[in-house]
Design an enzyme around this catalytic site. Structure first.
Site, PDB file in Angstrom:
ATOM      1  N   HIS A  46      18.247 -30.715 -22.351  1.00  0.00           N
ATOM      2  CA  HIS A  46      18.971 -30.602 -23.882  1.00  0.00           C
ATOM      3  C   HIS A  46      20.382 -31.084 -23.284  1.00  0.00           C
ATOM      4  O   HIS A  46      21.509 -29.934 -22.811  1.00  0.00           O
ATOM      5  CB  HIS A  46      18.862 -29.707 -24.261  1.00  0.00           C
ATOM      6  CG  HIS A  46      19.106 -29.473 -25.525  1.00  0.00           C
ATOM      7  ND1 HIS A  46      18.628 -30.846 -26.941  1.00  0.00           N
ATOM      8  CD2 HIS A  46      19.581 -29.160 -26.686  1.00  0.00           C
ATOM      9  CE1 HIS A  46      19.770 -30.223 -27.399  1.00  0.00           C
ATOM     10  NE2 HIS A  46      20.019 -29.559 -27.688  1.00  0.00           N
ATOM     11  N   HIS A  90      24.414 -32.748 -25.025  1.00  0.00           N
ATOM     12  CA  HIS A  90      25.337 -33.748 -26.181  1.00  0.00           C
ATOM     13  C   HIS A  90      26.695 -33.500 -25.053  1.00  0.00           C
ATOM     14  O   HIS A  90      27.410 -32.485 -25.044  1.00  0.00           O
ATOM     15  CB  HIS A  90      25.711 -32.815 -26.978  1.00  0.00           C
ATOM     16  CG  HIS A  90      24.606 -32.119 -27.753  1.00  0.00           C
ATOM     17  ND1 HIS A  90      23.498 -32.870 -28.669  1.00  0.00           N
ATOM     18  CD2 HIS A  90      23.824 -31.178 -28.159  1.00  0.00           C
ATOM     19  CE1 HIS A  90      22.746 -32.358 -29.074  1.00  0.00           C
ATOM     20  NE2 HIS A  90      22.134 -31.338 -28.543  1.00  0.00           N
ATOM     21  N   HIS A 100      16.824 -33.967 -36.016  1.00  0.00           N
ATOM     22  CA  HIS A 100      18.253 -33.624 -35.574  1.00  0.00           C
ATOM     23  C   HIS A 100      17.765 -31.539 -35.811  1.00  0.00           C
ATOM     24  O   HIS A 100      18.442 -30.693 -34.893  1.00  0.00           O
ATOM     25  CB  HIS A 100      19.369 -33.858 -36.339  1.00  0.00           C
ATOM     26  CG  HIS A 100      20.413 -32.569 -35.827  1.00  0.00           C
ATOM     27  ND1 HIS A 100      21.306 -31.475 -36.232  1.00  0.00           N
ATOM     28  CD2 HIS A 100      21.475 -33.390 -34.837  1.00  0.00           C
ATOM     29  CE1 HIS A 100      22.300 -30.973 -35.927  1.00  0.00           C
ATOM     30  NE2 HIS A 100      22.228 -31.963 -34.889  1.00  0.00           N
ATOM     31  N   ARG A 137      17.913 -28.853 -41.371  1.00  0.00           N
ATOM     32  CA  ARG A 137      19.342 -29.131 -42.233  1.00  0.00           C
ATOM     33  C   ARG A 137      19.308 -30.740 -42.067  1.00  0.00           C
ATOM     34  O   ARG A 137      19.791 -31.485 -42.949  1.00  0.00           O
ATOM     35  CB  ARG A 137      20.155 -28.737 -40.953  1.00  0.00           C
ATOM     36  CG  ARG A 137      20.351 -26.883 -41.288  1.00  0.00           C
ATOM     37  CD  ARG A 137      21.152 -26.282 -40.371  1.00  0.00           C
ATOM     38  NE  ARG A 137      21.388 -25.744 -38.882  1.00  0.00           N
ATOM     39  CZ  ARG A 137      21.882 -27.886 -38.284  1.00  0.00           C
ATOM     40  NH1 ARG A 137      23.299 -27.859 -39.482  1.00  0.00           N
ATOM     41  NH2 ARG A 137      22.483 -27.520 -37.239  1.00  0.00           N
ATOM     42  N   HIS A 185      16.658 -29.269 -32.600  1.00  0.00           N
ATOM     43  CA  HIS A 185      16.650 -28.062 -32.758  1.00  0.00           C
ATOM     44  C   HIS A 185      16.065 -27.225 -33.429  1.00  0.00           C
ATOM     45  O   HIS A 185      15.888 -28.067 -34.902  1.00  0.00           O
ATOM     46  CB  HIS A 185      17.919 -28.495 -33.210  1.00  0.00           C
ATOM     47  CG  HIS A 185      19.062 -29.055 -32.307  1.00  0.00           C
ATOM     48  ND1 HIS A 185      20.065 -30.356 -32.485  1.00  0.00           N
ATOM     49  CD2 HIS A 185      19.217 -28.939 -30.890  1.00  0.00           C
ATOM     50  CE1 HIS A 185      20.576 -30.736 -31.658  1.00  0.00           C
ATOM     51  NE2 HIS A 185      20.470 -29.939 -31.212  1.00  0.00           N
ATOM     52  N   GLU A 234      17.780 -22.046 -34.491  1.00  0.00           N
ATOM     53  CA  GLU A 234      18.841 -21.844 -33.139  1.00  0.00           C
ATOM     54  C   GLU A 234      19.941 -20.717 -33.995  1.00  0.00           C
ATOM     55  O   GLU A 234      20.226 -19.609 -33.522  1.00  0.00           O
ATOM     56  CB  GLU A 234      19.737 -23.099 -33.418  1.00  0.00           C
ATOM     57  CG  GLU A 234      21.467 -22.513 -32.160  1.00  0.00           C
ATOM     58  CD  GLU A 234      21.633 -23.765 -32.098  1.00  0.00           C
ATOM     59  OE1 GLU A 234      22.991 -23.964 -31.378  1.00  0.00           O
ATOM     60  OE2 GLU A 234      21.299 -24.957 -32.502  1.00  0.00           O
ATOM     61  N   HIS A 248      15.873 -24.078 -28.102  1.00  0.00           N
ATOM     62  CA  HIS A 248      16.753 -23.458 -28.282  1.00  0.00           C
ATOM     63  C   HIS A 248      15.368 -22.360 -29.234  1.00  0.00           C
ATOM     64  O   HIS A 248      15.398 -21.153 -28.343  1.00  0.00           O
ATOM     65  CB  HIS A 248      17.556 -23.259 -30.136  1.00  0.00           C
ATOM     66  CG  HIS A 248      18.882 -23.957 -29.527  1.00  0.00           C
ATOM     67  ND1 HIS A 248      19.711 -23.960 -28.327  1.00  0.00           N
ATOM     68  CD2 HIS A 248      19.550 -25.071 -29.968  1.00  0.00           C
ATOM     69  CE1 HIS A 248      20.441 -24.939 -28.354  1.00  0.00           C
ATOM     70  NE2 HIS A 248      20.744 -26.031 -29.369  1.00  0.00           N
ATOM     71  N   ASP A 298      23.146 -27.736 -22.685  1.00  0.00           N
ATOM     72  CA  ASP A 298      23.680 -28.607 -23.464  1.00  0.00           C
ATOM     73  C   ASP A 298      24.715 -28.340 -24.239  1.00  0.00           C
ATOM     74  O   ASP A 298      24.833 -30.088 -24.291  1.00  0.00           O
ATOM     75  CB  ASP A 298      23.015 -26.928 -25.055  1.00  0.00           C
ATOM     76  CG  ASP A 298      22.988 -26.675 -26.637  1.00  0.00           C
ATOM     77  OD1 ASP A 298      23.091 -28.048 -26.889  1.00  0.00           O
ATOM     78  OD2 ASP A 298      23.173 -26.351 -27.446  1.00  0.00           O
TER      79      ASP A 298
END
Length: 440
Positions: A55, A57, A203, A206, A230, A233, A267, A318
């Site tokens: 994972h 970014h 994603h 949310r 995700h 988290e 997570h 991450d």
């Protein structure tokens, strides 16, 4: 022409062995044996399979050390992240990601799962090539010597019932159907290329309403590709999800067909007992990112309880507050100690498995993370004579003593990427400083 390496000590599927000869032809291991080195290139220390960073970014690396002032939480950190995201373009993203992936390679990572959601120009207008940012990430990985699972993320809303605004507009294709059109083009561009896996990502609950999650799950099923999300988290995420849907994030994903043997819940910090059972029943993975979870004050996830239910654990860096998979591995155990006030929850073999074979499999490379014939030719050699590892024996030398700085040699897919602790691209510190300075 085949190449042969002699490993002073190596971690094989059957355990540790001395005087191990590994023959490589192209990008695959063709023979593993024991014997004297002869003319083989010597790899001192302990050699393990390549590590999988499940994972990432990449652009978050620009935040290292600049979000530490004052009090705050995930949500205040997120505002700083949006500021960096707003400044990215295809060229700057290539330069930054190449340096970040090279930093990973120097830490022993040979495959990265890039959770990719910065798709479009500022304001949300697609580039002429709608996947140019994804192509930049693939090219960056290749130049740095890594395989990549590009986990293309669907991002539809700014929160549950909240419209997109500001930098978030860059992340969205409008709806899941728009995402699928672009994702299909991306998958077609890399069809048949063995070093790239195009996966999907929701994603979060949310960012993707439940009635659109099925489009993303269907893409994963159709392409037999990884599907990451995700999950839980933040406690606030769970509370908002329960209020809106009368279900936890895990339950929502399960109801929409987004949990299964190719799925990874990233997570999974704040799970209920029912969530743990559902994840176990679906044979999904859970990716723990302990250095980010502690950096953002997220909490400690129930890794041991998940594993006891049969869930494979993988590891990721991450936000790249730290890029060190050995640190991620031992943090799973050390965090459990803090939460339970007891020791000895994880054998070193299990933690290293999470960093290697399990991580690769979760990214769509089940034939990696093992030193055996037919597997990807990924060899990571760790010094056993540094001030950190001297006097330490067994796998504990890498899991509980070594850091990324102790990796001295990395062969990724048969290609020498790191030798004597230096990456073939040159001074990676300088490349990072230049790329990050441009964005700041």
């Amino acid at each position: 022409m085949p190449l042969t390496y002699w490993c002073e000590r190596a971690w094989l599927p059957d355990g540790l062995a001395d005087d191990v000869l590994v023959e490589i032809d192209g990008d695959r291991i063709t023979r593993v044996d024991q014997g004297p080195p002869g003319t083989a290139e010597r790899l001192p220390g302990l050699t393990v399979p390549g590590l999988a960073n499940a994972h990432s970014h990449a652009f978050h690396r620009a935040l290292r050390g600049v979000t530490q002032q004052g009090r705050g939480d995930f949500w205040t950190w997120r505002e700083r992240m949006y500021e960096i995201a707003a400044r990215l373009d295809p060229d700057s993203y290539l330069r930054l990601a190449r340096a970040v992936y090279a930093e990973m390679a120097m830490a022993g990572v040979t495959c990265v799962g890039e959770f990719h959601y910065v798709h479009h120009e500022a304001g949300g207008r697609p580039y002429d090539d709608a996947n140019v940012m994804g192509h930049a990430l693939v090219n960056a990985a290749r130049e740095a010597g890594l395989r990549i699972a590009l986990l293309d993320a669907c991002y539809v809303s700014g929160g549950i019932g909240v419209p997109l605004a500001g930098p978030q507009l860059r992340f969205s294709d409008g709806d899941a159907d728009g995402w699928a059109v672009r994702a299909e083009e991306l998958a077609a561009a890399y069809a048949g290329q063995s070093d790239v896996q195009i996966g999907a990502a929701i994603h979060s609950v949310r960012a993707v309403p439940p009635d659109q999650m099925g489009v993303v799950a269907e893409f994963s099923h159709r392409h037999v590709a990884p599907l990451h999300a995700h999950v839980s988290e933040q406690r606030a995420e769970n509370a908002a999800c329960v209020e809106a849907y009368a279900a936890t994030p895990v339950q929502v994903l399960h109801e929409r067909g987004a949990l299964g043997p190719r799925s990874t819940a990233v997570h999974a910090t704040h799970l209920t007992d029912v969530d743990i059972e559902l994840i176990g029943q679906t044979d999904a993975y859970v990716c723990m990112c302990p250095t980010t979870e502690r950096d953002l004050a997220d909490g400690i996830g129930p890794a041991r309880a998940l594993c006891d239910r049969g869930t494979p654990i993988t590891l990721g860096s991450d936000s790249h507050a730290v890029i060190d998979l050995f640190e991620e591995a031992r943090a799973v155990e050390l965090n459990e100690r803090l939460a339970t006030e007891t020791r000895g929850h994880w054998p070193a073999t299990d933690l290293l498995h999470a960093a290697t074979a399990a991580g690769h499999a979760s990214l769509g490379f089940p034939d990696a993370g093992m030193l055996m014939p037919g597997a990807w030719a990924d060899l990571v050699s760790v010094r056993l004579d540094s001030v950190r590892t001297a006097g330490v024996d067994g796998l504990e030398a890498v899991v509980y003593a070594a850091t990324a700085a102790d990796v001295h040699s990395v062969i990724s897919g048969g290609r020498r990427v790191v030798k004597d602790g230096r990456h073939t691209l040159g001074d990676i510190g300088t490349l990072l400083a230049e790329a990050i300075g441009e964005l700041r």
